[in-house]
Motif scaffolding. Sequence first.
Motif, PDB file in Angstrom:
ATOM      1  N   THR A 116      24.027  13.054  -2.755  1.00 53.13           N
ATOM      2  CA  THR A 116      24.353  13.347  -1.318  1.00 53.13           C
ATOM      3  C   THR A 116      25.756  13.673  -1.316  1.00 53.13           C
ATOM      4  OG1 THR A 116      23.808  12.751   0.848  1.00 53.13           O
ATOM      5  CG2 THR A 116      24.217  10.917  -0.639  1.00 53.13           C
ATOM      6  N   ASP A 117      25.871  14.748  -0.227  1.00 56.25           N
ATOM      7  CA  ASP A 117      27.209  15.098   0.298  1.00 56.25           C
ATOM      8  C   ASP A 117      27.561  14.472   1.357  1.00 56.25           C
ATOM      9  OD1 ASP A 117      27.772  16.591  -1.901  1.00 56.25           O
ATOM     10  OD2 ASP A 117      26.916  18.338  -1.017  1.00 56.25           O
ATOM     11  N   GLU A 118      26.527  13.491   2.157  1.00 60.26           N
ATOM     12  CA  GLU A 118      26.700  12.879   3.250  1.00 60.26           C
ATOM     13  C   GLU A 118      26.975  11.479   2.642  1.00 60.26           C
ATOM     14  OE1 GLU A 118      26.491  14.443   6.230  1.00 60.26           O
ATOM     15  OE2 GLU A 118      26.174  16.146   5.197  1.00 60.26           O
ATOM     16  N   PRO A 119      28.029  10.839   3.750  1.00 58.98           N
ATOM     17  CA  PRO A 119      28.120   9.482   3.259  1.00 58.98           C
ATOM     18  C   PRO A 119      26.858   8.665   3.207  1.00 58.98           C
ATOM     19  CG  PRO A 119      29.683  10.120   5.236  1.00 58.98           C
ATOM     20  CD  PRO A 119      28.294  11.188   4.828  1.00 58.98           C
ATOM     21  N   ALA A 120      26.951   7.934   2.017  1.00 62.42           N
ATOM     22  CA  ALA A 120      25.745   6.989   1.801  1.00 62.42           C
ATOM     23  C   ALA A 120      26.056   5.597   2.706  1.00 62.42           C
ATOM     24  CB  ALA A 120      25.738   6.763   0.219  1.00 62.42           C
ATOM     25  N   ARG A 121      24.894   4.901   2.993  1.00 58.90           N
ATOM     26  CA  ARG A 121      25.145   3.638   3.391  1.00 58.90           C
ATOM     27  C   ARG A 121      24.946   2.835   2.545  1.00 58.90           C
ATOM     28  NH1 ARG A 121      19.616   3.083   6.238  1.00 58.90           N
ATOM     29  NH2 ARG A 121      19.201   4.986   5.282  1.00 58.90           N
ATOM     30  N   CYS A 122      26.228   1.719   2.476  1.00 63.70           N
ATOM     31  CA  CYS A 122      26.701   0.927   1.334  1.00 63.70           C
ATOM     32  C   CYS A 122      26.530  -0.531   1.989  1.00 63.70           C
ATOM     33  CB  CYS A 122      28.178   1.090   0.997  1.00 63.70           C
ATOM     34  SG  CYS A 122      28.368   2.637   0.220  1.00 63.70           S
ATOM     35  N   LEU A 166      38.523   4.096 -12.374  1.00 60.93           N
ATOM     36  CA  LEU A 166      37.803   5.624 -11.748  1.00 60.93           C
ATOM     37  C   LEU A 166      38.454   6.617 -12.406  1.00 60.93           C
ATOM     38  CD1 LEU A 166      35.481   6.326  -9.679  1.00 60.93           C
ATOM     39  CD2 LEU A 166      37.584   6.586  -8.202  1.00 60.93           C
ATOM     40  N   SER A 167      37.633   7.545 -12.773  1.00 62.47           N
ATOM     41  CA  SER A 167      38.061   9.141 -13.014  1.00 62.47           C
ATOM     42  C   SER A 167      37.200  10.202 -12.432  1.00 62.47           C
ATOM     43  CB  SER A 167      38.081   9.200 -14.767  1.00 62.47           C
ATOM     44  OG  SER A 167      36.837   9.593 -15.014  1.00 62.47           O
ATOM     45  N   PRO A 168      37.539  11.411 -12.601  1.00 65.48           N
ATOM     46  CA  PRO A 168      36.456  12.177 -11.813  1.00 65.48           C
ATOM     47  C   PRO A 168      35.208  12.346 -12.528  1.00 65.48           C
ATOM     48  CG  PRO A 168      38.899  13.238 -12.224  1.00 65.48           C
ATOM     49  CD  PRO A 168      38.802  11.915 -12.906  1.00 65.48           C
ATOM     50  N   SER A 169      35.176  11.903 -13.866  1.00 68.92           N
ATOM     51  CA  SER A 169      33.855  11.931 -14.279  1.00 68.92           C
ATOM     52  C   SER A 169      33.423  10.578 -14.579  1.00 68.92           C
ATOM     53  CB  SER A 169      34.021  12.717 -15.838  1.00 68.92           C
ATOM     54  OG  SER A 169      35.037  12.106 -16.539  1.00 68.92           O
ATOM     55  N   GLY A 170      33.633   9.558 -14.228  1.00 70.02           N
ATOM     56  CA  GLY A 170      32.971   8.306 -14.627  1.00 70.02           C
ATOM     57  C   GLY A 170      33.858   7.213 -13.878  1.00 70.02           C
ATOM     58  N   ALA A 171      33.497   5.840 -14.494  1.00 72.86           N
ATOM     59  CA  ALA A 171      33.919   4.608 -13.753  1.00 72.86           C
ATOM     60  C   ALA A 171      33.561   3.584 -14.786  1.00 72.86           C
ATOM     61  CB  ALA A 171      33.443   4.358 -12.427  1.00 72.86           C
ATOM     62  N   LEU A 208      32.417   3.413  -2.627  1.00 68.71           N
ATOM     63  CA  LEU A 208      33.368   3.970  -1.826  1.00 68.71           C
ATOM     64  C   LEU A 208      34.437   4.899  -2.715  1.00 68.71           C
ATOM     65  CD1 LEU A 208      34.473   4.272   1.240  1.00 68.71           C
ATOM     66  CD2 LEU A 208      35.722   2.069   0.870  1.00 68.71           C
ATOM     67  N   LEU A 209      34.496   6.148  -2.367  1.00 68.66           N
ATOM     68  CA  LEU A 209      35.638   7.009  -3.313  1.00 68.66           C
ATOM     69  C   LEU A 209      36.528   7.574  -2.271  1.00 68.66           C
ATOM     70  CD1 LEU A 209      32.798   9.287  -4.923  1.00 68.66           C
ATOM     71  CD2 LEU A 209      33.956   7.296  -6.225  1.00 68.66           C
ATOM     72  N   PRO A 210      37.840   7.493  -3.031  1.00 69.69           N
ATOM     73  CA  PRO A 210      39.129   8.043  -2.364  1.00 69.69           C
ATOM     74  C   PRO A 210      38.984   9.212  -1.771  1.00 69.69           C
ATOM     75  CG  PRO A 210      39.641   7.382  -4.664  1.00 69.69           C
ATOM     76  CD  PRO A 210      38.055   7.134  -4.441  1.00 69.69           C
ATOM     77  N   TYR A 222      41.107   1.379  -9.870  1.00 69.95           N
ATOM     78  CA  TYR A 222      40.673   1.503  -8.529  1.00 69.95           C
ATOM     79  C   TYR A 222      39.437   0.395  -8.273  1.00 69.95           C
ATOM     80  CZ  TYR A 222      38.443   3.719  -4.244  1.00 69.95           C
ATOM     81  OH  TYR A 222      38.091   3.751  -3.086  1.00 69.95           O
ATOM     82  N   GLN A 223      39.783  -0.371  -7.332  1.00 75.08           N
ATOM     83  CA  GLN A 223      38.899  -1.565  -7.176  1.00 75.08           C
ATOM     84  C   GLN A 223      38.019  -1.516  -6.035  1.00 75.08           C
ATOM     85  OE1 GLN A 223      41.081  -4.880  -8.376  1.00 75.08           O
ATOM     86  NE2 GLN A 223      41.396  -4.243 -10.471  1.00 75.08           N
ATOM     87  N   THR A 224      36.720  -1.443  -5.892  1.00 73.51           N
ATOM     88  CA  THR A 224      36.148  -1.340  -4.655  1.00 73.51           C
ATOM     89  C   THR A 224      34.536  -2.067  -4.966  1.00 73.51           C
ATOM     90  OG1 THR A 224      35.313  -0.309  -2.736  1.00 73.51           O
ATOM     91  CG2 THR A 224      35.076   0.801  -5.049  1.00 73.51           C
ATOM     92  N   VAL A 225      34.018  -2.468  -4.067  1.00 74.13           N
ATOM     93  CA  VAL A 225      32.852  -3.052  -4.119  1.00 74.13           C
ATOM     94  C   VAL A 225      31.961  -1.855  -4.195  1.00 74.13           C
ATOM     95  CG1 VAL A 225      30.977  -4.618  -3.004  1.00 74.13           C
ATOM     96  CG2 VAL A 225      33.362  -5.329  -2.975  1.00 74.13           C
ATOM     97  N   ALA A 226      30.866  -1.954  -4.915  1.00 74.75           N
ATOM     98  CA  ALA A 226      29.805  -1.016  -4.982  1.00 74.75           C
ATOM     99  C   ALA A 226      28.322  -1.723  -5.141  1.00 74.75           C
ATOM    100  CB  ALA A 226      30.046  -0.054  -6.406  1.00 74.75           C
ATOM    101  N   THR A 227      27.365  -0.832  -5.185  1.00 75.63           N
ATOM    102  CA  THR A 227      26.146  -1.315  -5.522  1.00 75.63           C
ATOM    103  C   THR A 227      25.458  -0.466  -6.120  1.00 75.63           C
ATOM    104  OG1 THR A 227      25.725  -1.823  -2.784  1.00 75.63           O
ATOM    105  CG2 THR A 227      23.815  -1.723  -4.033  1.00 75.63           C
TER     106      THR A 227
END
Length: 129
Positions: free
Chosen positions: A123-129, A56-61, A79-81, A32-37
């Motif tokens: 946070t359960d709310e979407p984070a600003r990336c 990515l796995s449910p417990s890490g990346a 950004l998570l699926p 799973y490839q995506t940009v992150a901060t």
Amino acid sequence: PMAALSSQHIDAQRTPVSADAADRRIEPRFPYQTVATMVAAADSAEEGIKCWTRDLSPSGARIMSLPPISGRKLRLRLLLPKLGARLIEADVVSEATEDHADFHNRRSTRMYLYGVRFAKVLTDEPARC
């Protein structure tokens, strides 16, 4: 350690990455490839480092970045699926470097690889990336 994300959030159509002796994950990892901060937890300046997920796995990346990071705890905005952007606290559990050849420019770039275990979703709310 408990998984920060449930397995249902990972796309079941993806093929797990092959496991080897160094892979200590409880659950399978998926490409799973995506940009992150990422921000070191001790960094009060809050300036993020651009990075990319490799898998990515449910417990890490596995996270890849150009600059190295310091510390064993960090926060990730990624950004998570099926969840969108989230802020996650994680622990660095492994480190490595990898040289990427750029044949066009005839040079190599050193990348830093980090295995991270998700500790909790901040946070359960979407984070600003």
